[in-house]
Scaffold this motif. Structure first.
Motif, PDB file in Angstrom:
ATOM      1  N   TRP A  59      -9.573  -2.477   7.625  1.00  0.00           N
ATOM      2  CA  TRP A  59      -9.203  -1.330   8.459  1.00  0.00           C
ATOM      3  C   TRP A  59      -7.707  -1.045   8.390  1.00  0.00           C
ATOM      4  N   VAL A  60      -6.893  -2.078   8.598  1.00  0.00           N
ATOM      5  CA  VAL A  60      -5.441  -1.919   8.599  1.00  0.00           C
ATOM      6  C   VAL A  60      -4.945  -1.462   7.229  1.00  0.00           C
ATOM      7  N   CYS A  61      -5.444  -2.092   6.171  1.00  0.00           N
ATOM      8  CA  CYS A  61      -5.004  -1.729   4.818  1.00  0.00           C
ATOM      9  C   CYS A  61      -5.393  -0.295   4.473  1.00  0.00           C
ATOM     10  N   ALA A  62      -6.559   0.141   4.923  1.00  0.00           N
ATOM     11  CA  ALA A  62      -6.996   1.515   4.647  1.00  0.00           C
ATOM     12  C   ALA A  62      -6.082   2.528   5.324  1.00  0.00           C
ATOM     13  N   ILE A  63      -5.739   2.286   6.590  1.00  0.00           N
ATOM     14  CA  ILE A  63      -4.842   3.196   7.311  1.00  0.00           C
ATOM     15  C   ILE A  63      -3.464   3.227   6.653  1.00  0.00           C
ATOM     16  N   PHE A  64      -2.960   2.057   6.275  1.00  0.00           N
ATOM     17  CA  PHE A  64      -1.649   2.006   5.631  1.00  0.00           C
ATOM     18  C   PHE A  64      -1.676   2.716   4.286  1.00  0.00           C
ATOM     19  N   ALA A  65      -2.757   2.559   3.541  1.00  0.00           N
ATOM     20  CA  ALA A  65      -2.855   3.208   2.233  1.00  0.00           C
ATOM     21  C   ALA A  65      -2.847   4.726   2.368  1.00  0.00           C
ATOM     22  N   ILE A  66      -3.549   5.231   3.378  1.00  0.00           N
ATOM     23  CA  ILE A  66      -3.576   6.685   3.606  1.00  0.00           C
ATOM     24  C   ILE A  66      -2.169   7.216   3.843  1.00  0.00           C
ATOM     25  N   TRP A  67      -1.431   6.543   4.712  1.00  0.00           N
ATOM     26  CA  TRP A  67      -0.113   7.066   5.097  1.00  0.00           C
ATOM     27  C   TRP A  67       0.981   6.737   4.088  1.00  0.00           C
ATOM     28  N   ARG A  68       0.706   5.820   3.192  1.00  0.00           N
ATOM     29  CA  ARG A  68       1.733   5.484   2.201  1.00  0.00           C
ATOM     30  C   ARG A  68       1.618   6.333   0.940  1.00  0.00           C
TER      31      ARG A  68
END
Length: 206
Positions: free
Chosen positions: A141-150
């Motif tokens: 979950w955390v990695c997916a959110i970070f990937a979207i915003w990065r």
């Protein structure tokens, strides 16, 4: 960013703030950490680690609360007439069969995790299983959110700047919508099969 002046200046202080914020509202803390990391104010590795640890420790805390509270509830004389051994056995059986899937789905359904995680502890879902599932789900979950915003903002311009927000909303609700759609589809298939197998379709549709 509008709130950049209100954020701690050092990496350590910012990471600690995000870590503590996950205990209050983990989805908001995750989004904050991702946007701050995307702006360059926080190292993404530190942001991911602090967010993941905060979420996972909070999950384990809810499980421990449910485990402790559940035992006390079962021993309460006032509640024993409502919480019969038979009802508890049925609830534990349901969690044994469907608890893993419920934990996975709850990660993408806001508002469902608190009650479910407490219930997991109260109904004696194996702690190792709970810890493993919540750790994997939190990390993904955390990695997916970070990937979207990065990565997405770098490829966006103009009105497309809203794309990260839309992708985040989709990530939040897509599993829930998929589950609801699957249930509706299954219900229609069962109804269709029952009508097809009915000796007189005209009577079945009345």
């Amino acid at each position: 960013m509008l709130f950049s002046h209100a954020l701690p200046e050092t990496q350590a202080a910012l990471a600690l703030s995000i870590f503590l914020a996950t205990f209050i509202y983990e989805d908001g803390a995750t989004l904050l950490a991702a946007t701050v990391s995307a702006s360059g104010a926080l190292d993404p590795r530190i942001g991911i680690l602090s967010t993941f640890l905060g979420i996972w420790m909070g999950d384990m805390g809810l499980y421990g609360l449910g485990s402790s509270f559940g035992r006390r509830t079962a021993q309460s004389r006032r509640l024993q007439k409502y919480l019969t051994p038979e009802s508890l056995a049925k609830a534990e059986g349901w969690f044994a069969r469907h608890g893993s899937l419920a934990l996975v789905m709850s990660r993408a359904i806001p508002g469902s995790r608190l009650a479910l995680y407490v219930a997991a502890g109260a109904l004696r879902l194996p702690v190792r299983l709970f810890a493993r599932i919540t750790a994997v789900c939190s990390a993904v979950w955390v990695c997916a959110i970070f990937a979207i915003w990065r990565f997405i903002p770098k490829a966006s311009s103009g009105h497309q700047k809203l794309l990260p927000w839309l992708m985040t909303v989709l990530l939040l609700f897509a599993p829930w919508l998929l589950t609801k759609s699957t249930r509706l589809l299954r219900g229609r298939i069962r109804n269709h099969e029952s009508l097809r197998n009915c000796p007189t379709a005209s009577l079945c549709t009345r």
